[in-house]
Design an enzyme around this catalytic site. Structure first.
Site, mmCIF file in Angstrom:
data_model
loop_
_atom_site.group_PDB
_atom_site.id
_atom_site.type_symbol
_atom_site.label_atom_id
_atom_site.label_comp_id
_atom_site.label_asym_id
_atom_site.label_seq_id
_atom_site.Cartn_x
_atom_site.Cartn_y
_atom_site.Cartn_z
ATOM 1 N N PRO A 142 41.560 36.023 34.585
ATOM 2 C CA PRO A 142 42.707 36.904 34.307
ATOM 3 C C PRO A 142 43.334 37.342 35.621
ATOM 4 C CG PRO A 142 40.646 38.120 34.054
ATOM 5 C CD PRO A 142 40.270 36.680 34.321
ATOM 6 N N MET A 143 44.641 37.249 35.732
ATOM 7 C CA MET A 143 45.326 37.738 36.939
ATOM 8 C C MET A 143 46.612 38.442 36.529
ATOM 9 S SD MET A 143 44.747 34.784 39.831
ATOM 10 C CE MET A 143 45.073 33.388 38.761
ATOM 11 N N CYS A 172 39.114 46.222 37.635
ATOM 12 C CA CYS A 172 40.396 46.441 38.322
ATOM 13 C C CYS A 172 40.254 47.580 39.330
ATOM 14 C CB CYS A 172 41.506 46.766 37.324
ATOM 15 S SG CYS A 172 43.061 47.090 38.189
ATOM 16 N N LYS A 199 34.204 42.124 31.851
ATOM 17 C CA LYS A 199 34.301 41.580 33.215
ATOM 18 C C LYS A 199 34.076 42.710 34.208
ATOM 19 C CE LYS A 199 37.113 38.647 36.237
ATOM 20 N NZ LYS A 199 37.935 39.459 37.140
ATOM 21 N N ARG A 211 42.728 32.565 42.000
ATOM 22 C CA ARG A 211 43.797 32.267 42.961
ATOM 23 C C ARG A 211 43.989 30.780 43.198
ATOM 24 N NH1 ARG A 211 41.608 36.282 47.382
ATOM 25 N NH2 ARG A 211 39.687 35.732 46.292
HETATM 26 C C1 LIG Z 1 46.850 38.738 41.616
HETATM 27 C C2 LIG Z 1 45.534 39.022 40.953
HETATM 28 C C3 LIG Z 1 45.501 39.734 39.778
HETATM 29 C C4 LIG Z 1 44.273 39.984 39.141
HETATM 30 N N1 LIG Z 1 44.279 40.629 37.936
HETATM 31 C C5 LIG Z 1 43.112 40.767 37.252
HETATM 32 C C6 LIG Z 1 43.105 41.280 35.929
HETATM 33 O O1 LIG Z 1 44.161 41.589 35.335
HETATM 34 N N2 LIG Z 1 41.906 41.411 35.315
HETATM 35 C C7 LIG Z 1 40.717 41.077 35.927
HETATM 36 O O2 LIG Z 1 39.652 41.213 35.332
HETATM 37 N N3 LIG Z 1 40.698 40.561 37.167
HETATM 38 C C8 LIG Z 1 41.866 40.373 37.833
HETATM 39 N N4 LIG Z 1 41.859 39.786 39.060
HETATM 40 C C9 LIG Z 1 40.575 39.304 39.626
HETATM 41 C C10 LIG Z 1 40.369 37.826 39.264
HETATM 42 O O3 LIG Z 1 40.197 37.632 37.887
HETATM 43 C C11 LIG Z 1 39.149 37.241 40.011
HETATM 44 O O4 LIG Z 1 37.974 37.872 39.572
HETATM 45 C C12 LIG Z 1 39.269 37.391 41.530
HETATM 46 O O5 LIG Z 1 40.564 37.042 41.979
HETATM 47 C C13 LIG Z 1 38.268 36.504 42.265
HETATM 48 O O6 LIG Z 1 38.436 35.161 41.898
HETATM 49 P P1 LIG Z 1 39.285 34.065 42.780
HETATM 50 O O7 LIG Z 1 38.737 34.105 44.171
HETATM 51 O O8 LIG Z 1 39.019 32.777 42.040
HETATM 52 O O9 LIG Z 1 40.712 34.481 42.752
HETATM 53 C C14 LIG Z 1 43.055 39.542 39.723
HETATM 54 C C15 LIG Z 1 43.101 38.849 40.923
HETATM 55 C C16 LIG Z 1 44.311 38.565 41.540
HETATM 56 C C17 LIG Z 1 44.318 37.772 42.804
#
Ligand SMILES: Cc1cc2nc3c(=O)[nH]c(=O)nc-3n(C[C@H](O)[C@H](O)[C@H](O)COP(=O)(O)O)c2cc1C
Length: 374
Positions: A44-45, A132, A171, A257
């Protein structure tokens, strides 16, 4: 969160991961109801993983996304009929399947109601956000603040589980701060409360996105609960995703990402798992996927908002590409979607023809004219 730093792909050569077989890569089931055929989850992002983005990943990766998760949705917004929050529940059931709707907040009855709304909208899973770090979320008791409220979180999960028939998942982060790492304690409590899967981002709330994700904590959580555990953090390539599946006890791996830079990554993982060399992505394919993304975004967004969304994806997708910064600089100035695609198309056509040098000369020429005119 939109300012989270970009990831630099690791050198995959050292991981020793090539085209299959990969016995660690297995389906898993959540709550005895939802089977995840491929254990690779689109993270989720917020501000990124709307339906258009999720579908773009599904399309680029030819359906190999194991589980789609929405960006987080406010329970306050949903239960007060806020249009923006309600719009985030929209999805394409043909493509985004299975789908988990992630909700955030702290009030028990609102959480239960919001979960019911997600279920009614067709979600196969409801996920509660406990990670978050944003001050506006944490101050109101939601997101990572729930990691400091173990008992309240347990009650919140219990009530939400009672309210819906679909499995509820959670999460979390590793803890609030380095001296209060409590992911294992939280995971045990939410499992006891009925959570059917736990995703762990191996950073604390105070770390935000700095440092490296700690996959040791993912393994610790997996060793202490019976429900599936999915790890999250810093996966940059298909090889690395497969390698992270060797984390003891882990059922799945989330990709966040890197899916913005490379929405083909789930398909590339699938290629390796099936014993094939992973697909390469040429300019024509990039153009096709970006065009599809813009069209899908236009289904639910006003025309003036599309260039902004496109810029976000283009900026990450062209990172590290030869002359990518020149393309970004030129495309970012475009005011309309068509004007952006004019730049994007010429760039990718030139890239496939091996003519980027002359494209750059033209692009710089245009840039000079613009600045002279200005
Ligand atoms: C722009 C952005 C928005 C995110 N929004 C959420 C979100 O809405 N809910 C959530 O549980 N995690 C959110 N995350 C965290 C990601 O789900 C993930 O756990 C974190 O980015 C690490 O993984 P990655 O290195 O593969 O990006 C967000 C991360 C980014 C970069």
């Amino acid at each position: 969160m939109a300012n989270a730093p970009e990831l630099t792909p690791t050198s995959s050569a050292t991981l020793g991961i090539g085209p299959g077989p990969h016995p660690d890569i297995r389906p898993f089931t959540i709550g005895g109801q939802v089977r995840i055929d491929r254990p690779f989850v689109l993270a989720p992002m917020s501000g990124v993983t709307d339906s258009a983005f999720r579908r773009m990943c599904g399309m680029a990766s030819t359906g190999a996304v194991g589980l789609y998760v929405t960006e987080f949705i406010s329970i306050e917004g949903l239960t007060r009929a806020n249009m923006k929050s309600a719009a985030r529940l929209a999805f394409d059931a043909q493509i985004e399947r299975p789908l988990s709707v992630q909700i955030f907040g702290a009030e028990i009855e609102r959480m239960a109601n919001a979960a019911q709304m997600a279920e009614e909208a067709g979600a196969q899973l409801v996920d509660i956000n406990c990670g978050c770090p944003a001050p506006k979320v944490v101050k109101r008791g939601g997101g990572a603040e729930l990691m400091r409220q173990c008992d309240a979180l347990g009650r919140l999960v219990e009530r939400t589980v009672q309210a819906v028939k679909v499995p509820v998942t959670v999460k979390i982060r590793s803890g609030w701060s380095a001296d209060s790492i409590n992911a294992v304690q939280i995971a045990k409590r939410v499992e006891e409360a009925g959570a059917q899967m736990i995703a762990v981002h191996g950073r604390t709330r105070l770390q935000l996105y700095t440092g490296e994700a700690d996959w040791g904590i993912v393994a610790d959580v997996a060793a202490n609960v019976r429900v599936p555990v999915v790890g999250s953090g810093d996966v940059t390539t298909a090889e690395e995703a497969i390698w992270r599946m060797r984390t003891p006890g882990v059922a799945g791996v989330m990709i966040g990402r890197s899916a913005i830079m490379n929405p083909w990554i789930f398909g590339q993982i699938d290629d390796l798992v099936q014993g094939k060399p992973q697909r390469t992505v040429d300019g024509a394919e990039r153009l096709r996927v970006l065009r599809a993304f813009a069209e899908m975004a236009a289904e639910r967004m006003p025309a003036h908002a599309i260039p902004g969304r496109l810029k976000q994806v283009l900026a990450r997708m062209t990172k590290g590409m030869e002359f990518g910064s020149l393309l970004r600089e030129r495309a970012m100035r475009a005011q309309t979607t068509e004007a952006m695609f004019d730049w994007i198309e010429r760039f990718f056509v030139a890239a496939d023809a091996g003519e980027l040098e002359s494209w750059a000369v033209d692009a710089r020429g245009d840039a000079t004219q613009v600045s002279v005119a200005a």
